[in-house]
Design an enzyme around this catalytic site. Structure first.
Site, mmCIF file in Angstrom:
data_model
loop_
_atom_site.group_PDB
_atom_site.id
_atom_site.type_symbol
_atom_site.label_atom_id
_atom_site.label_comp_id
_atom_site.label_asym_id
_atom_site.label_seq_id
_atom_site.Cartn_x
_atom_site.Cartn_y
_atom_site.Cartn_z
ATOM 1 N N ASP A 1 4.623 -6.215 5.089
ATOM 2 C CA ASP A 1 5.098 -5.933 3.720
ATOM 3 C C ASP A 1 6.612 -5.861 3.591
ATOM 4 O O ASP A 1 7.122 -5.241 2.657
ATOM 5 C CB ASP A 1 4.508 -4.588 3.230
ATOM 6 C CG ASP A 1 2.994 -4.598 3.275
ATOM 7 O OD1 ASP A 1 2.411 -3.529 3.539
ATOM 8 O OD2 ASP A 1 2.406 -5.680 3.074
ATOM 9 N N LEU B 1 -5.709 -8.550 6.911
ATOM 10 C CA LEU B 1 -5.209 -7.263 7.415
ATOM 11 C C LEU B 1 -4.468 -7.343 8.738
ATOM 12 O O LEU B 1 -3.941 -6.352 9.214
ATOM 13 C CB LEU B 1 -6.380 -6.274 7.512
ATOM 14 C CG LEU B 1 -7.033 -5.951 6.159
ATOM 15 C CD1 LEU B 1 -8.140 -4.914 6.326
ATOM 16 C CD2 LEU B 1 -5.993 -5.447 5.153
ATOM 17 N N ASN C 1 2.267 -13.132 0.747
ATOM 18 C CA ASN C 1 1.294 -12.045 0.782
ATOM 19 C C ASN C 1 1.323 -11.322 -0.557
ATOM 20 O O ASN C 1 2.355 -11.316 -1.242
ATOM 21 C CB ASN C 1 1.650 -11.059 1.908
ATOM 22 C CG ASN C 1 0.651 -9.903 2.007
ATOM 23 O OD1 ASN C 1 -0.555 -10.126 2.028
ATOM 24 N ND2 ASN C 1 1.163 -8.695 2.041
ATOM 25 N N HIS D 1 0.693 -7.595 -2.212
ATOM 26 C CA HIS D 1 0.535 -6.179 -1.859
ATOM 27 C C HIS D 1 0.283 -5.404 -3.155
ATOM 28 O O HIS D 1 1.001 -5.610 -4.144
ATOM 29 C CB HIS D 1 1.789 -5.668 -1.140
ATOM 30 C CG HIS D 1 1.651 -4.261 -0.666
ATOM 31 N ND1 HIS D 1 0.868 -3.921 0.428
ATOM 32 C CD2 HIS D 1 2.137 -3.103 -1.160
ATOM 33 C CE1 HIS D 1 0.903 -2.612 0.575
ATOM 34 N NE2 HIS D 1 1.661 -2.089 -0.363
ATOM 35 N N LEU E 1 -1.374 -8.511 11.256
ATOM 36 C CA LEU E 1 0.050 -8.868 11.200
ATOM 37 C C LEU E 1 0.189 -10.354 11.556
ATOM 38 O O LEU E 1 -0.488 -10.824 12.485
ATOM 39 C CB LEU E 1 0.800 -8.001 12.216
ATOM 40 C CG LEU E 1 2.318 -7.924 12.094
ATOM 41 C CD1 LEU E 1 2.728 -7.370 10.748
ATOM 42 C CD2 LEU E 1 2.894 -7.089 13.227
ATOM 43 N N ILE E 2 1.032 -11.054 10.859
ATOM 44 C CA ILE E 2 1.208 -12.492 11.139
ATOM 45 C C ILE E 2 2.171 -12.647 12.311
ATOM 46 O O ILE E 2 3.286 -12.141 12.260
ATOM 47 C CB ILE E 2 1.762 -13.227 9.904
ATOM 48 C CG1 ILE E 2 0.812 -13.052 8.720
ATOM 49 C CG2 ILE E 2 1.981 -14.704 10.212
ATOM 50 C CD1 ILE E 2 -0.598 -13.597 8.967
ATOM 51 N N GLY F 1 -12.621 -10.923 -0.990
ATOM 52 C CA GLY F 1 -12.172 -12.252 -1.376
ATOM 53 C C GLY F 1 -12.059 -12.474 -2.873
ATOM 54 O O GLY F 1 -12.068 -13.614 -3.324
ATOM 55 N N SER F 2 -11.923 -11.407 -3.652
ATOM 56 C CA SER F 2 -11.810 -11.638 -5.111
ATOM 57 C C SER F 2 -10.521 -12.385 -5.440
ATOM 58 O O SER F 2 -10.513 -13.238 -6.328
ATOM 59 C CB SER F 2 -11.893 -10.321 -5.861
ATOM 60 O OG SER F 2 -10.726 -9.546 -5.698
ATOM 61 N N ASN F 3 -9.444 -12.104 -4.707
ATOM 62 C CA ASN F 3 -8.206 -12.875 -4.944
ATOM 63 C C ASN F 3 -8.377 -14.310 -4.473
ATOM 64 O O ASN F 3 -7.943 -15.247 -5.133
ATOM 65 C CB ASN F 3 -7.029 -12.220 -4.212
ATOM 66 C CG ASN F 3 -6.386 -11.128 -5.033
ATOM 67 O OD1 ASN F 3 -5.702 -11.397 -6.006
ATOM 68 N ND2 ASN F 3 -6.653 -9.897 -4.661
HETATM 69 C C1 GRF Z 1 -6.001 -6.721 -2.644
HETATM 70 O O1 GRF Z 1 -5.913 -5.441 -3.200
HETATM 71 C C2 GRF Z 1 -4.659 -7.147 -2.132
HETATM 72 O O2 GRF Z 1 -3.579 -6.561 -2.810
HETATM 73 C C3 GRF Z 1 -4.643 -6.658 -0.725
HETATM 74 O O3 GRF Z 1 -5.971 -6.790 -0.266
HETATM 75 C C4 GRF Z 1 -6.848 -6.734 -1.393
HETATM 76 C C5 GRF Z 1 -7.740 -7.938 -1.339
HETATM 77 O O4 GRF Z 1 -8.773 -7.768 -2.217
HETATM 78 N N1 GRF Z 1 -3.727 -7.416 0.083
HETATM 79 P P1 GRF Z 1 -9.822 -9.001 -2.354
HETATM 80 O O5 GRF Z 1 -10.477 -9.189 -0.989
HETATM 81 O O6 GRF Z 1 -9.031 -10.209 -2.751
HETATM 82 O O7 GRF Z 1 -10.794 -8.558 -3.395
#
Ligand code: GRF
Length: 197
Positions: free
Chosen positions: A146, A86, A103, A105, A88-89, A13-15
């Site tokens: 993707d 992870l 999304n 990628h 598929l939608i 969940g860093s993003n």
């Molecule tokens: C990221 O590398 C993103 O590109 C991919 O999944 C990863 C998520 O990382 N879709 P985080 O959980 O947000 O750290």
């Protein structure tokens, strides 16, 4: 009234954290819900810490029903960001949120995308292919992994001495820097600047 969005994530969940932080004090956009398919995903702890409601989904309900649509609609959610989700939608969800699901990628699609291309697999493949650059792609989601229309790409170098984790670190930094801003630009109908040449 801020636009409410949902973030879907399966892992660390860093993003998702960067997106929640980016909009934490926004009057225009609110992260209303974090959805995960894993009850032990780190993203759920981040959401709790940041006071964002969470929802765990299971495969049966996600693919055999459309219950998630009502969960989103009842919270007036207009937009979905997949941040390391992870699964598929399904088509019903894409049809319920046309051009409102994006999304991220960790590669320059269409290269290094598709089923199974996630996380370290992507960066290993980039390294094995001897690429001299890689990057990120933010795209609208369609029924295939993707393959939806790209919205934004950013690039970074790949050095011969890089390990896959060196590449992953450099790419993740690009994700954190750009994903929240691109989401904001899309939501506020601002031009999305950034290498789609
Ligand atoms: C990221 O590398 C993103 O590109 C991919 O999944 C990863 C998520 O990382 N879709 P985080 O959980 O947000 O750290």
């Amino acid at each position: 009234m801020p636009v409410s969005i949902a973030v879907f994530a399966s892992g660390t969940g860093s993003n998702a954290r960067r997106i929640m932080q980016h909009f934490q004090h926004s009057d225009a956009v609110q992260v209303r819900l974090v959805v995960s398919n894993k009850a032990d995903a780190g993203v759920l702890d981040i959401a709790h810490d940041m006071g964002v409601e969470t929802l765990i989904i299971n495969r049966t309900s996600f693919y055999q029903s459309e219950a998630i649509v009502e969960e989103l609609r009842s919270r007036d959610i207009r937009f979905i960001a997949l941040a390391g989700f992870l699964w598929l939608i399904p088509a019903y969800l894409i049809q319920a949120f046309p051009r409102a699901i994006v999304n991220i990628h960790p590669a320059l699609l269409p290269k290094f995308g598709g089923k199974g291309m996630y996380g370290a697999h992507v960066h290993e493949a980039v390294k094995q292919a001897g690429e001299t650059e890689t990057g990120i792609t933010i795209h609208y989601v369609d029924e295939h992994y993707d393959e939806g229309p790209p919205v934004f790409q950013a690039r970074c170098p790949v050095w011969p001495t890089d390990t896959a984790s060196d590449i992953a670190r450099r790419v993740l930094e690009l994700e954190h820097r750009h994903f929240p801003i691109v989401i904001e630009q899309l939501l506020l109908n601002q031009p999305v600047t950034g290498g789609l040449e």
